[in-house]
Design a protein around this motif. Structure first.
Motif, PDB file in Angstrom:
ATOM      1  N   ASN A 113       0.815  -1.213   0.000  1.00  0.00           N
ATOM      2  CA  ASN A 113       0.000   0.000   0.000  1.00  0.00           C
ATOM      3  C   ASN A 113       0.851   1.266   0.000  1.00  0.00           C
ATOM      4  OD1 ASN A 113      -2.189  -1.669   0.090  1.00  0.00           O
ATOM      5  ND2 ASN A 113      -3.064  -0.824   1.957  1.00  0.00           N
ATOM      6  N   ILE A 114       2.165   1.088  -0.012  1.00  0.00           N
ATOM      7  CA  ILE A 114       3.066   2.238  -0.166  1.00  0.00           C
ATOM      8  C   ILE A 114       3.353   2.376  -1.656  1.00  0.00           C
ATOM      9  CG2 ILE A 114       5.277   3.264   0.439  1.00  0.00           C
ATOM     10  CD1 ILE A 114       5.357   1.407   2.879  1.00  0.00           C
ATOM     11  N   VAL A 115       2.816   3.421  -2.253  1.00  0.00           N
ATOM     12  CA  VAL A 115       3.008   3.645  -3.691  1.00  0.00           C
ATOM     13  C   VAL A 115       4.257   4.496  -3.882  1.00  0.00           C
ATOM     14  CG1 VAL A 115       1.996   4.525  -5.816  1.00  0.00           C
ATOM     15  CG2 VAL A 115       0.519   3.532  -4.039  1.00  0.00           C
ATOM     16  N   THR A 116       5.304   3.869  -4.367  1.00  0.00           N
ATOM     17  CA  THR A 116       6.566   4.581  -4.600  1.00  0.00           C
ATOM     18  C   THR A 116       6.696   4.843  -6.095  1.00  0.00           C
ATOM     19  OG1 THR A 116       7.669   2.420  -4.604  1.00  0.00           O
ATOM     20  CG2 THR A 116       7.780   3.712  -2.588  1.00  0.00           C
ATOM     21  N   ILE A 117       6.952   6.089  -6.430  1.00  0.00           N
ATOM     22  CA  ILE A 117       6.985   6.476  -7.844  1.00  0.00           C
ATOM     23  C   ILE A 117       8.329   7.114  -8.160  1.00  0.00           C
ATOM     24  CG2 ILE A 117       5.840   7.798  -9.648  1.00  0.00           C
ATOM     25  CD1 ILE A 117       3.348   7.850  -7.864  1.00  0.00           C
ATOM     26  N   THR A 118       9.041   6.518  -9.080  1.00  0.00           N
ATOM     27  CA  THR A 118      10.271   7.132  -9.562  1.00  0.00           C
ATOM     28  C   THR A 118       9.976   7.794 -10.888  1.00  0.00           C
ATOM     29  OG1 THR A 118      12.606   6.763 -10.068  1.00  0.00           O
ATOM     30  CG2 THR A 118      11.101   5.004 -10.673  1.00  0.00           C
ATOM     31  N   MET A 119      10.458   9.013 -11.074  1.00  0.00           N
ATOM     32  CA  MET A 119      10.086   9.814 -12.238  1.00  0.00           C
ATOM     33  C   MET A 119      11.336  10.368 -12.913  1.00  0.00           C
ATOM     34  SD  MET A 119       6.892  11.754 -10.371  1.00  0.00           S
ATOM     35  CE  MET A 119       7.757  11.764  -8.802  1.00  0.00           C
ATOM     36  N   PRO A 120      11.996   9.542 -13.731  1.00  0.00           N
ATOM     37  CA  PRO A 120      13.223   9.976 -14.393  1.00  0.00           C
ATOM     38  C   PRO A 120      12.992  11.215 -15.255  1.00  0.00           C
ATOM     39  CG  PRO A 120      12.861   7.613 -14.675  1.00  0.00           C
ATOM     40  CD  PRO A 120      11.604   8.171 -14.120  1.00  0.00           C
ATOM     41  N   GLY A 121      13.998  12.096 -15.249  1.00  0.00           N
ATOM     42  CA  GLY A 121      13.923  13.314 -16.060  1.00  0.00           C
ATOM     43  C   GLY A 121      15.217  13.541 -16.802  1.00  0.00           C
ATOM     44  N   PHE A 122      15.451  14.789 -17.175  1.00  0.00           N
ATOM     45  CA  PHE A 122      16.613  15.118 -18.002  1.00  0.00           C
ATOM     46  C   PHE A 122      17.940  14.873 -17.287  1.00  0.00           C
ATOM     47  CE2 PHE A 122      13.194  18.075 -19.355  1.00  0.00           C
ATOM     48  CZ  PHE A 122      12.976  17.536 -20.613  1.00  0.00           C
ATOM     49  N   GLY A 123      17.943  14.973 -15.943  1.00  0.00           N
ATOM     50  CA  GLY A 123      19.203  14.858 -15.207  1.00  0.00           C
ATOM     51  C   GLY A 123      19.373  13.580 -14.424  1.00  0.00           C
ATOM     52  N   THR A 124      18.422  12.676 -14.530  1.00  0.00           N
ATOM     53  CA  THR A 124      18.485  11.444 -13.736  1.00  0.00           C
ATOM     54  C   THR A 124      19.644  10.565 -14.189  1.00  0.00           C
ATOM     55  OG1 THR A 124      16.090  11.497 -13.418  1.00  0.00           O
ATOM     56  CG2 THR A 124      17.211   9.417 -12.995  1.00  0.00           C
ATOM     57  N   THR A 125      20.475  10.166 -13.242  1.00  0.00           N
ATOM     58  CA  THR A 125      21.617   9.312 -13.572  1.00  0.00           C
ATOM     59  C   THR A 125      21.273   7.853 -13.309  1.00  0.00           C
ATOM     60  OG1 THR A 125      22.528   9.510 -11.332  1.00  0.00           O
ATOM     61  CG2 THR A 125      23.256  11.134 -12.964  1.00  0.00           C
ATOM     62  N   ASP A 126      22.055   6.973 -13.906  1.00  0.00           N
ATOM     63  CA  ASP A 126      21.833   5.535 -13.696  1.00  0.00           C
ATOM     64  C   ASP A 126      21.981   5.166 -12.227  1.00  0.00           C
ATOM     65  OD1 ASP A 126      21.456   5.267 -16.392  1.00  0.00           O
ATOM     66  OD2 ASP A 126      23.468   4.512 -16.816  1.00  0.00           O
ATOM     67  N   ARG A 127      22.925   5.829 -11.548  1.00  0.00           N
ATOM     68  CA  ARG A 127      23.183   5.485 -10.145  1.00  0.00           C
ATOM     69  C   ARG A 127      21.968   5.759  -9.269  1.00  0.00           C
ATOM     70  NH1 ARG A 127      28.168   7.923  -6.440  1.00  0.00           N
ATOM     71  NH2 ARG A 127      27.896   6.524  -4.651  1.00  0.00           N
ATOM     72  N   THR A 128      21.404   6.951  -9.361  1.00  0.00           N
ATOM     73  CA  THR A 128      20.250   7.286  -8.520  1.00  0.00           C
ATOM     74  C   THR A 128      19.015   6.494  -8.952  1.00  0.00           C
ATOM     75  OG1 THR A 128      19.788   9.219  -9.928  1.00  0.00           O
ATOM     76  CG2 THR A 128      21.086   9.592  -7.938  1.00  0.00           C
ATOM     77  N   TYR A 129      18.863   6.313 -10.265  1.00  0.00           N
ATOM     78  CA  TYR A 129      17.719   5.558 -10.770  1.00  0.00           C
ATOM     79  C   TYR A 129      17.749   4.123 -10.254  1.00  0.00           C
ATOM     80  CZ  TYR A 129      14.830   2.946 -14.100  1.00  0.00           C
ATOM     81  OH  TYR A 129      13.893   2.098 -14.672  1.00  0.00           O
ATOM     82  N   ASN A 130      18.896   3.469 -10.372  1.00  0.00           N
ATOM     83  CA  ASN A 130      19.005   2.076  -9.933  1.00  0.00           C
ATOM     84  C   ASN A 130      18.837   1.941  -8.423  1.00  0.00           C
ATOM     85  OD1 ASN A 130      19.402   1.002 -12.514  1.00  0.00           O
ATOM     86  ND2 ASN A 130      21.618   1.409 -12.443  1.00  0.00           N
ATOM     87  N   ASN A 131      19.383   2.892  -7.677  1.00  0.00           N
ATOM     88  CA  ASN A 131      19.221   2.848  -6.230  1.00  0.00           C
ATOM     89  C   ASN A 131      17.756   2.986  -5.836  1.00  0.00           C
ATOM     90  OD1 ASN A 131      21.837   2.353  -5.337  1.00  0.00           O
ATOM     91  ND2 ASN A 131      22.392   4.524  -5.289  1.00  0.00           N
ATOM     92  N   ALA A 132      17.044   3.880  -6.511  1.00  0.00           N
ATOM     93  CA  ALA A 132      15.619   4.070  -6.221  1.00  0.00           C
ATOM     94  C   ALA A 132      14.834   2.803  -6.521  1.00  0.00           C
ATOM     95  CB  ALA A 132      15.075   5.243  -7.031  1.00  0.00           C
ATOM     96  N   ILE A 133      15.069   2.222  -7.686  1.00  0.00           N
ATOM     97  CA  ILE A 133      14.360   1.008  -8.100  1.00  0.00           C
ATOM     98  C   ILE A 133      14.656  -0.154  -7.150  1.00  0.00           C
ATOM     99  CG2 ILE A 133      14.205  -0.759  -9.894  1.00  0.00           C
ATOM    100  CD1 ILE A 133      12.781   1.749 -10.698  1.00  0.00           C
ATOM    101  N   ASN A 134      15.938  -0.372  -6.885  1.00  0.00           N
ATOM    102  CA  ASN A 134      16.338  -1.515  -6.066  1.00  0.00           C
ATOM    103  C   ASN A 134      15.848  -1.381  -4.624  1.00  0.00           C
ATOM    104  OD1 ASN A 134      17.633  -2.668  -8.263  1.00  0.00           O
ATOM    105  ND2 ASN A 134      19.609  -1.717  -7.788  1.00  0.00           N
TER     106      ASN A 134
END
Length: 632
Positions: free
Chosen positions: A380-401
């Motif tokens: 019931n915790i809706v976590t939303i990652t919203m990649p944009g123009f400056g999103t790096t692979d490091r922060t994106y992968n950390n958020a997803i994982n």
């Protein structure tokens, strides 16, 4: 800057040998004066020794004690220091245990001991009379007439007001120092003879610390030493200097030579705390005592070497164990606050944007803890990652994982297409990377989060921290807004330790590794395009300055109402090995400008729990006009 150096001294003594005692007292005074001390506190009855017993009833000893006072006066005429020494004094047929306050060859006043212990190993009433009711009297001595005498004496200078009490006075239900503080004394001296028993030291320290906190004062404590008579008890020469609940200096007990400890007292801070503490002010209305203000003035109270410890990170406990306890408490406060809001609204879902950065990570950890408390499924915790123009692979992968490991309802919504459409709608060139370029992304993300929270009948949880609010480092009606915020009174320097605490104490090994990598990632909003290597190009601290400096500025600005000049002075002392004076001044100017100009954002903050003594909530803590002129 309203700092003053003080001292607590314990001289070597011989029981009933005034000449020997005066010699050692003068040696301590000379040492303290060389160290620029302006207030020097000695033990109770130090001219005669405390353990003279029935010798106190002998005229010879009482006369020698006054001779000793006169000798000290003659020897300290050129000393720019207020000196508190203990000696017996007979008035008519009444004998008092007293503190003599000496300054530049004169006795400014004499304070009798208010309460006399007459239990267990103490039997002072055999010799002395309580001075509790003595006020506004005068005494004539062989070498000085009309000396103020009483328990209501306040020794007042332009930098600070001083008061004294004696030993047992501290241990009673309402210590005289409480009244002295309410009558205006900022610094209290206690001339003591407290014997040593197992664990008594801890209780004594607690008393002194609590009394300095309750009275919002500095408390200087000096106790008789090991050379007192050991017929029945032993004294240790315990010396302590406390300030508003904090221990500034303490000696190692049982020293056999003359000893003096020193500390610099922050009178500005004491005055500021009293001004803000309305209960302290209101308490003064109910005391039935009138102070006898004894005016005097130091010739020079400046300090050539400022060696007072100034904490670089005032929001973060220095010791690991204390830090762990503090982080656990804060984490529980955050979770309890969110739990109450979820229960009140009947919400079973929470929505949060996850960037792979520190603030959103902490917010997510708080939500997870809250759902565990309430027994709600973490799906019931809706976590939303919203990649944009400056999103790096490091922060994106950390958020997803991280979201996957925590078992949340993870969703990904790329905002590039929507942002490009909005640029076209408002006629903005996508290649102009200005504030519009950045804020379009922040507001697009907030719109998504708000709408999904409505769709899911949940609460959008804000992630912004105290440091960002102080600087206005958030997009108005973008990441500035939420339905409930969990980090608004946590500064950036503390956010880092909270995440570290959860990583080390409340996480699986996999989650811990992800959190440690997030901790190692540069702070960035990631609103500008990545660099050629796909790394973060926009680093927050390169733009607004180091957060450790800004948190330091914020603490002293809000906590004590410090002037810009005073904050600069303290920052130079704290960060002398880290930043140049020019760097500190540059970022202090930036802090003051942003703090004043960004108040309009703080005036419209969503709800969120206060966890420390500093908060910028416009409802409970910080009410400031949005158009006040920044200080120069």
């Amino acid at each position: 800057m309203d700092f003053i150096k003080v001292a607590a001294a314990c001289p070597k003594t011989r029981v009933a040998d005034v000449d020997y005692n005066v010699k050692n007292i003068l040696q301590c005074i000379n040492d303290a004066v060389k160290n620029e001390s302006k207030f020097i506190v000695f033990p109770e009855l130090c001219l005669t020794a405390y353990t003279c017993g029935d010798l106190f009833l002998q005229e010879y000893l009482l006369s020698k004690a006054l001779d000793g006072i006169f000798e000290i006066l003659e020897s300290t005429k050129d000393h720019d220091a207020l000196i508190a020494v203990g000696a017996p004094l007979i008035c008519g047929s009444t004998l008092y245990n007293c503190a003599f306050l000496l300054f530049k060859g004169s006795i400014l006043g004499i304070v009798p001991k208010s309460y006399l212990p007459n239990y267990s190993e103490f039997y002072e009433k055999r010799w002395f009379t309580e001075g509790l009711s003595v006020e506004d009297e005068r005494v004539d001595l062989p070498f000085q007439k009309d000396v103020p005498f009483g328990v209501n004496l306040i020794f007042s200078s332009s930098i600070a007001n001083f008061g004294v009490e004696i030993c047992e006075d501290l241990w009673v239900t309402i210590p005289p120092s409480s009244y002295l503080s309410l009558m205006g004394a900022h610094i209290i001296g206690n001339l003591s003879a407290s014997n040593e028993l197992v664990s008594k030291m801890d209780y004594r320290k607690s008393l002194i610390s609590n009394q300095s906190a309750r009275s919002i004062c500095s408390y200087i404590y000096s106790s008789a030493g090991v050379h007192e008579s050991t017929t029945d008890v032993l004294f240790s020469g315990h010396l302590l200097i406390s300030e508003n609940g904090s221990l500034l200096k303490e000696n190692d007990r049982f020293q056999r030579e003359n000893e003096v400890i020193y500390s610099i007292v922050d009178v500005f801070k004491l005055k500021s705390e009293r001004m803000k503490n309305l209960s302290f002010r209101d308490s003064s209305k109910f005391i039935n005592k009138n102070p006898n203000m004894i005016k005097f003035e130091f010739s020079d109270a400046s300090i050539s070497t400022f060696d007072r410890f100034v904490d670089k990170h005032p929001f973060v406990p220095s010791y690991e164990k204390e830090r762990e306890v503090r982080c656990k408490e804060i984490f529980n406060i955050q979770a309890a606050g969110l739990a109450k809001r979820l229960e009140h609204t009947g919400s079973k879902k929470a929505v949060v944007g996850i960037s792979g950065g520190l603030d959103s990570t902490l917010a997510l950890l708080v939500i997870v803890k809250t759902f565990e408390l309430l027994g709600i499924d973490k799906k019931n915790i809706v976590t939303i990652t919203m990649p944009g123009f400056g999103t790096t692979d490091r922060t994106y992968n950390n958020a997803i994982n991280l979201c996957k490991e925590l078992g949340t309802d993870l969703r990904e919504i790329n905002i590039v297409k929507a942002s490009l459409q909005h640029f076209e709608d408002i006629g903005h060139d996508k290649d102009i990377h200005d504030v519009t370029y950045e804020n379009v992304q922040a507001r697009e993300r907030t719109q998504i989060l708000m709408d999904i929270a409505n769709k899911e009948r949940g609460l959008l949880i804000g992630t912004g921290d105290l440091s960002e609010l102080a600087l206005g480092w958030c997009t108005y009606n973008g990441d500035h807004m939420s339905m409930y915020s969990v980090n608004p009174s946590i500064p950036k320097t503390l956010v880092r330790y909270l995440v570290q605490y959860v990583a080390q104490h409340e996480s699986t090994e996999v989650v811990r590794d992800i959190l440690m990598d997030i901790l190692d990632t540069p702070v960035s909003p990631e609103l500008l395009p990545k660099d050629a290597n796909g790394e973060i190009a926009q680093k927050t601290e390169d733009i607004v300055g180091p957060y450790e400096l800004h948190d330091f500025f914020l603490y002293h600005f809000i906590k004590h109402g410090s002037t810009k000049e005073r904050i600069f002075f303290l920052a130079k002392a704290a960060f002398k090995d880290n930043y140049s004076d020019e760097e500190i001044q540059k970022w202090l100017d930036k802090f003051i400008f942003r703090f004043f100009t960004q108040q309009f954002k703080r005036s419209a903050l969503p709800d969120g729990p206060k966890v420390g003594s500093i908060s910028l909530s416009p409802r409970g803590d910080w009410r400031m006009p949005s158009d006040a002129k920044p200080w120069e």
